[in-house]
Design a protein around this motif. Sequence first.
Motif, PDB file in Angstrom:
ATOM      1  N   GLU A  38      23.581  50.764   7.807  1.00 29.50           N
ATOM      2  CA  GLU A  38      24.269  50.551   9.084  1.00 29.50           C
ATOM      3  C   GLU A  38      25.519  51.404   9.242  1.00 29.50           C
ATOM      4  OE1 GLU A  38      24.682  46.848  10.946  1.00 29.50           O
ATOM      5  OE2 GLU A  38      22.904  45.994  10.014  1.00 29.50           O
ATOM      6  N   ASN A  42      28.379  54.204  12.765  1.00 26.62           N
ATOM      7  CA  ASN A  42      29.204  53.060  13.142  1.00 26.62           C
ATOM      8  C   ASN A  42      30.594  53.178  12.538  1.00 26.62           C
ATOM      9  OD1 ASN A  42      27.370  51.540  14.768  1.00 26.62           O
ATOM     10  ND2 ASN A  42      26.229  51.077  12.914  1.00 26.62           N
ATOM     11  N   ARG A  80      31.414  49.036  19.906  1.00 29.01           N
ATOM     12  CA  ARG A  80      30.940  49.635  18.646  1.00 29.01           C
ATOM     13  C   ARG A  80      30.679  48.563  17.601  1.00 29.01           C
ATOM     14  NH1 ARG A  80      33.743  54.821  16.402  1.00 29.01           N
ATOM     15  NH2 ARG A  80      31.754  54.934  15.343  1.00 29.01           N
ATOM     16  N   THR A  81      29.751  48.868  16.711  1.00 28.38           N
ATOM     17  CA  THR A  81      29.545  48.018  15.544  1.00 28.38           C
ATOM     18  C   THR A  81      30.672  48.305  14.572  1.00 28.38           C
ATOM     19  OG1 THR A  81      27.155  48.003  15.819  1.00 28.38           O
ATOM     20  CG2 THR A  81      27.995  47.492  13.625  1.00 28.38           C
ATOM     21  N   TYR A 104      35.240  41.151  19.725  1.00 25.49           N
ATOM     22  CA  TYR A 104      34.219  42.048  19.195  1.00 25.49           C
ATOM     23  C   TYR A 104      32.977  41.221  18.869  1.00 25.49           C
ATOM     24  CZ  TYR A 104      37.820  45.589  18.790  1.00 25.49           C
ATOM     25  OH  TYR A 104      38.800  46.497  19.081  1.00 25.49           O
ATOM     26  N   ASN A 106      29.892  42.623  17.508  1.00 28.37           N
ATOM     27  CA  ASN A 106      29.027  43.128  16.446  1.00 28.37           C
ATOM     28  C   ASN A 106      29.883  43.521  15.243  1.00 28.37           C
ATOM     29  OD1 ASN A 106      26.794  43.876  15.039  1.00 28.37           O
ATOM     30  ND2 ASN A 106      26.173  45.501  16.445  1.00 28.37           N
TER      31      ASN A 106
END
Length: 123
Positions: A38, A42, A80-81, A104, A106
């Motif tokens: 991930e 990110n 954003r993640t 937020y 994520n």
Amino acid sequence: MNTVFYLILGSFVLWILFKQFAPLKGLRSLTPEQFQREAKGNQVIDVREVHEYNRGHIKGAVNFPLSQLQQYIDDIPKDRTVLLYCQSGMRSKQAAKLFVRKGYSNVAELRGGIITWKGQMQK
């Protein structure tokens, strides 16, 4: 009288422990392998102090120490993640709470912190 005091004190301590260690709604806890997958594309944030970051950090991570995170958090886009890590996972969970409170949606943290990391590091 003493029994009531100790019951109240014990309840308070248990409540504090629960709040500290209870799972945080909206926070994903990732294995090092998941975190590494991930991380590409990110926002990866190391919330350790500067001297810890300088000893070695995950490649591409920026350093926003938990003690100074309030100064930087509004610069990170909410769409954003956000991937967080620290030494063992405690500070990143505190940082995640701050991100979630700020809206937020994520947010993820590296389960067990950087001590579990087997990927590439840089100094």
